[in-house]
Design an enzyme around this catalytic site. Structure first.
Site, short mmCIF file in Angstrom:
data_model
loop_
_atom_site.label_atom_id
_atom_site.label_comp_id
_atom_site.label_asym_id
_atom_site.label_seq_id
_atom_site.Cartn_x
_atom_site.Cartn_y
_atom_site.Cartn_z
N VAL A 17 0.82 -1.21 0.00
CA VAL A 17 0.00 0.00 0.00
C VAL A 17 0.86 1.26 0.00
O VAL A 17 1.66 1.48 0.90
CB VAL A 17 -0.93 0.03 1.23
CG1 VAL A 17 -1.91 1.18 1.11
CG2 VAL A 17 -1.66 -1.30 1.39
N SER A 18 0.66 2.08 -1.02
CA SER A 18 1.47 3.28 -1.20
C SER A 18 0.64 4.54 -0.95
O SER A 18 -0.55 4.58 -1.24
CB SER A 18 2.00 3.31 -2.64
OG SER A 18 2.58 4.56 -2.93
#
Ligand SMILES: *[C@@H]1O[C@H](CO)[C@@H](O)[C@H](O)[C@H]1NC(C)=O
Ligand SMILES: *[C@@H]1O[C@H](CO)[C@@H](O)[C@H](O)[C@H]1NC(C)=O
Ligand SMILES: *[C@@H]1O[C@H](CO)[C@@H](O)[C@H](O)[C@H]1NC(C)=O
Ligand SMILES: *[C@@H]1O[C@H](CO)[C@@H](O)[C@H](O)[C@H]1NC(C)=O
Ligand SMILES: *[C@@H]1O[C@H](CO)[C@@H](O)[C@H](O)[C@H]1NC(C)=O
Ligand SMILES: *[C@@H]1O[C@H](CO)[C@@H](O)[C@H](O)[C@H]1NC(C)=O
Ligand SMILES: *[C@@H]1O[C@H](CO)[C@@H](O)[C@H](O)[C@H]1NC(C)=O
Ligand SMILES: *[C@@H]1O[C@H](CO)[C@@H](O)[C@H](O)[C@H]1NC(C)=O
Ligand SMILES: *[C@@H]1O[C@H](CO)[C@@H](O)[C@H](O)[C@H]1NC(C)=O
Length: 690
Positions: A272-273
């Site tokens: 998850v960015s």
């Protein structure tokens, strides 16, 4: 009179005892490491040295006990890249003597926010200290001391209180950076998004209902600040914490001060960015290759883009989004936690577990990193010619390099397949262990709320399967409806990533960094559901093999400061370039000083700078180096002559009250052959115009 006081006291305490379910203590302390000449932890990029501070990092500790104080638990959220075994071992060693065995490895969970902008070199396994060129004890000491102090402060203010739960959806603040791997999951259809948008909030209040703390979990990497950054920072979660604390403690409270403690903790952020615009080729508008995150076949140019105009702006946006949602959920939290406080913890040797998956006997493997690990991610691409999603690559050059370190055994190659083994860390024990064999598994229970402290970075789907499995077990053994399970990622030990079996087959960065083989997640699910059964069933959990403490063996990277001196015939603390006389806001006020090396003294619980306002003839501090609006830069002008400059920027926003101001700088200078001693410097006064 005396009898009346006693009577009133009895009534009050009876009322308090009747209306509170827990004892709660909160504490916060500075854990900022060396702000100079130390590699930063997270991007594994050699040469990304710290050279100043954007804002300080803190440890935030929450002690929760049942009202009868039979069982205590501690949840710590530290503004660092990852919880680490050596941190926990050292913190527990200290706590055991300070508090006579009340706090142990079993009931203390140390989780990290995953900022990629803290000082590095604090881990005991060799792989993680390679880019800092060895072990940096100053960083470890700052972290351990600060965590212990935050717990001590929390211990001092334990009092009756209540905890309320809430959850909600936060959009536009995270995306999946390996969507092609996520697509391989057969259970993806059960979910609306390919990352968790859920934010979970606990609101802590005292017996009078007054807020004393908050813990908030939301899955997103601490990679708004990118691998070109050289200023220490808590990234988006550190910023969110300071915003919430300022909101609750009042605008006059300086960052890192005040009684209310707010933690923005990490969850299943593996894939998850925070770079929500997606990944592009260089500065162009061309998207990277979907499956491999490459541009023209290479990874270096494929870079994730944040929502802001630069990395500071992106940090502000993603931090503020979390703060605003967190505050809304905090204010509307109504579900009261009720029930016992408890915990279970086991050490587990992950390298050779046998388990049954779909009727098949399988096993975990000694740790190993795959080729795509070296490709890095779109949040920070690797420097070599590796690409993600590479399960079938065999590069003769890199195989030769690999074999210099350790040639993996055939058993290991088969066990890790389809991952091509680049670094056989689990079978490499020279000069000491490269990665952990033994990890820490842990559950904390606060009424119907259960925190799973996980020793690594779980991807979105791994986290979902884990939560579901723990929840199902808890309910099947008698936990009430409404039981909530939250994942506290990067807790206690760092064992890299944990992807699903299907994501593992795709071998993107996260899959290549899932070290114990394709069944790592299945093994963890079995271990944690066993802990859940023990927790609710009132049974003990196995202690497991104790992890090693390598502190005496670690190879340090010593870089003593020999001496400091001022340049141009000036003394340290003298102004090099002064402020202007007057500014119209918004403005950036800049001043530089001849300086000592920040490594002479970390200025823990203090500051390298103040911005001060003249209030009726008294100087009032309005900003420190923990403030968002200031930036402290340090650099050598001549390393040989020991000359260096500290440059302070104050970003005075549009709302800055007009008046007379000055900026001061504090530090320690090292005379040759003498101990470092304190110095300070002061800019000329300047005006902020109306
Ligand atoms: C909040 O938690 C409940 C119960 O676990 C769940 O059903 C619901 O979907 C969650 N809400 C959000 C917005 O995530
Ligand atoms: C604190 O600052 C915020 C933002 O500048 C402002 O909206 C708020 O009214 C201030 N609160 C107090 C109590 O002064
Ligand atoms: C990505 O890989 C999948 C599976 O190999 C393939 O079906 C798909 O066409 C690829 N997508 C792109 C855009 O190359
Ligand atoms: C990092 O962010 C800056 C803007 O703050 C940008 O100029 C630079 O290209 C980014 N670099 C990488 C590698 O992401
Ligand atoms: C973990 O287990 C492996 C395989 O059984 C063994 O070789 C290794 O020594 C164990 N590690 C520790 C630290 O106990
Ligand atoms: C992997 O490489 C081998 C040898 O080059 C080749 O025979 C095989 O077809 C490749 N497999 C895939 C899935 O590309
Ligand atoms: C937990 O498990 C129960 C029973 O299996 C189920 O009803 C509930 O929806 C689950 N909650 C979550 C958040 O998965
Ligand atoms: C839990 O919820 C289910 C479905 O709403 C209900 O059938 C069951 O009776 C509840 N159990 C308890 C112990 O409240
Ligand atoms: C940290 O600073 C505060 C405020 O100056 C002070 O009250 C406290 O004693 C300091 N703590 C330590 C451990 O030095």
């Amino acid at each position: 009179m005396a009898s009346f006081v006693i009577f009133a006291f009895a009534v009050l305490s009876a009322a308090a005892a009747a209306s509170t379910n827990f004892l709660i203590g909160v504490g916060r302390y500075d854990i900022t490491g060396p702000a100079a000449e130390v590699n930063m932890m997270g991007y594994a990029m050699v040469g990304q040295y710290a050279a100043g501070i954007h804002f300080r990092q803190f440890s935030r500790a929450f002690i929760v006990a049942d009202s009868a104080d039979k069982k205590r638990t501690v949840f710590v959220n530290a503004d660092i890249c990852m919880g680490a075994q050596i941190i926990k071992l050292e913190v527990i060693k200290r706590l055991k003597t300070m508090f006579n065995g009340v706090y142990t490895e079993e009931n203390v969970c140390i989780s990290a926010t995953h900022t990629h902008s803290g000082s590095g070199g604090y881990m005991q396994y060799l792989l993680f200290d390679i880019t800092s060129l060895g072990f940096i004890s100053e960083t470890l000491v700052a972290i351990v001391d600060g965590i212990v102090e935050s717990i001590r402060l929390a211990h001092e203010n334990v009092r009756p209180g209540n905890i309320y739960f809430n959850n909600g959806t936060l959009l536009d603040s995270n995306i999946n950076r390996s969507p092609s791997a996520y697509l391989a999951n057969p259970d993806k259809g059960l979910y609306e998004y390919n990352v968790d948008k859920q934010m979970v909030v606990l609101k802590m209040v005292d017996a009078n209902g007054r807020g004393i703390g908050m813990i908030n979990w939301f899955a997103v990497h601490g990679t708004c600040m990118n691998n070109t950054n050289s200023l220490l920072s808590g990234d988006n979660k550190g910023h969110a914490s300071l915003l919430m604390e300022q909101h609750m403690n009042g605008n006059d409270t300086l960052p890192g001060r005040g009684d209310f403690v707010a933690a923005f903790a990490q969850s299943n952020e593996g894939d998850v960015s925070p770079n929500t615009l997606g990944a592009f080729c260089g500065q162009s508008d061309k998207r990277c290759d979907f499956n491999h995150s490459t541009c023209g076949g290479r990874n270096e140019q494929c870079i994730g883009r944040g929502p802001g105009k630069d990395m500071f702006d992106s940090t502000q946006i993603i931090g503020t989004n979390q703060f605003m949602k967190g505050l809304e959920l905090y204010e509307s939290a109504k579900v009261l936690l009720e029930g016992p406080v408890d915990f279970r913890q086991s050490y587990v040797n992950m390298t050779n577990l046998e388990l049954t998956v779909n009727g098949k006997k399988v096993r975990t493997c000694p740790a190993a990193m795959g080729y795509s690990f070296a490709a890095g991610t779109t949040d920070g691409p690797g420097a070599f010619d590796f690409i993600q999603g590479d399960s079938n690559k065999s590069n003769p050059f890199w195989n030769a390099v690999r074999n210099l370190i350790h040639t993996p055994s055939q058993l290991q190659v088969d066990c890790q397949a389809p991952k091509p083994v680049l670094l056989d860390t689990g079978e490499t024990k020279t000069p000491y262990a490269w990665s952990p064999d033994v990890v820490d598994t842990q559950l904390l229970r606060w009424g119907q709320f259960v925190i799973a402290g996980l020793p690594g970075e779980f991807t979105t789907m791994s986290g979902r399967r884990m939560r579901k499995a723990i929840n199902a077990t808890l309910q099947s053994v008698g936990m009430p409806n409404g039981t909530q399970v939250v994942i506290a990622g990067l807790s206690n030990t760092y064992s890299d990533y944990i992807v699903t079996y299907e994501e593992y087959q795709v071998q993107r960065y996260e899959g290549a960094s899932t070290v114990y083989g394709p069944y790592t997640l299945d093994a963890y699910i079995q271990l944690y559901t066993a802990l859940a059964e023990a927790l609710v069933g009132g049974k003990p959990s196995p202690k497991g093999p104790p992890p090693v403490n390598l502190l005496d063996e670690l190879i340090p990277y010593p870089r003593p400061v020999l001496f400091d001196r001022g340049g141009d015939g000036k003394s340290i603390g003298d102004v090099h370039q002064d402020v202007e006389t007057s500014y119209k806001v918004p403005a950036v006020v800049i001043v530089s000083f001849w300086a000592g090396n920040p490594r002479n003294n970390l200025m823990t619980n203090s500051t390298y700078l103040t911005v001060e306002m003249d209030v009726k003839g008294q100087w009032k501090v309005v900003c420190t180096d923990a403030s968002w609006d200031t930036r402290f830069h340090w650099k050598h002008t001549s390393e040989i002559l020991g000359e260096s400059l500290a440059t302070i920027e104050w970003h005075a926003g549009a709302g800055t009250p007009p008046g007379t101001y000055r900026i001061r700088h504090f530090g320690y200078e090292k005379p040759l052959f003498e101990d470092a001693k304190p110095y300070s410097g002061t800019s000329s006064n300047f005006q902020i115009a109306a």
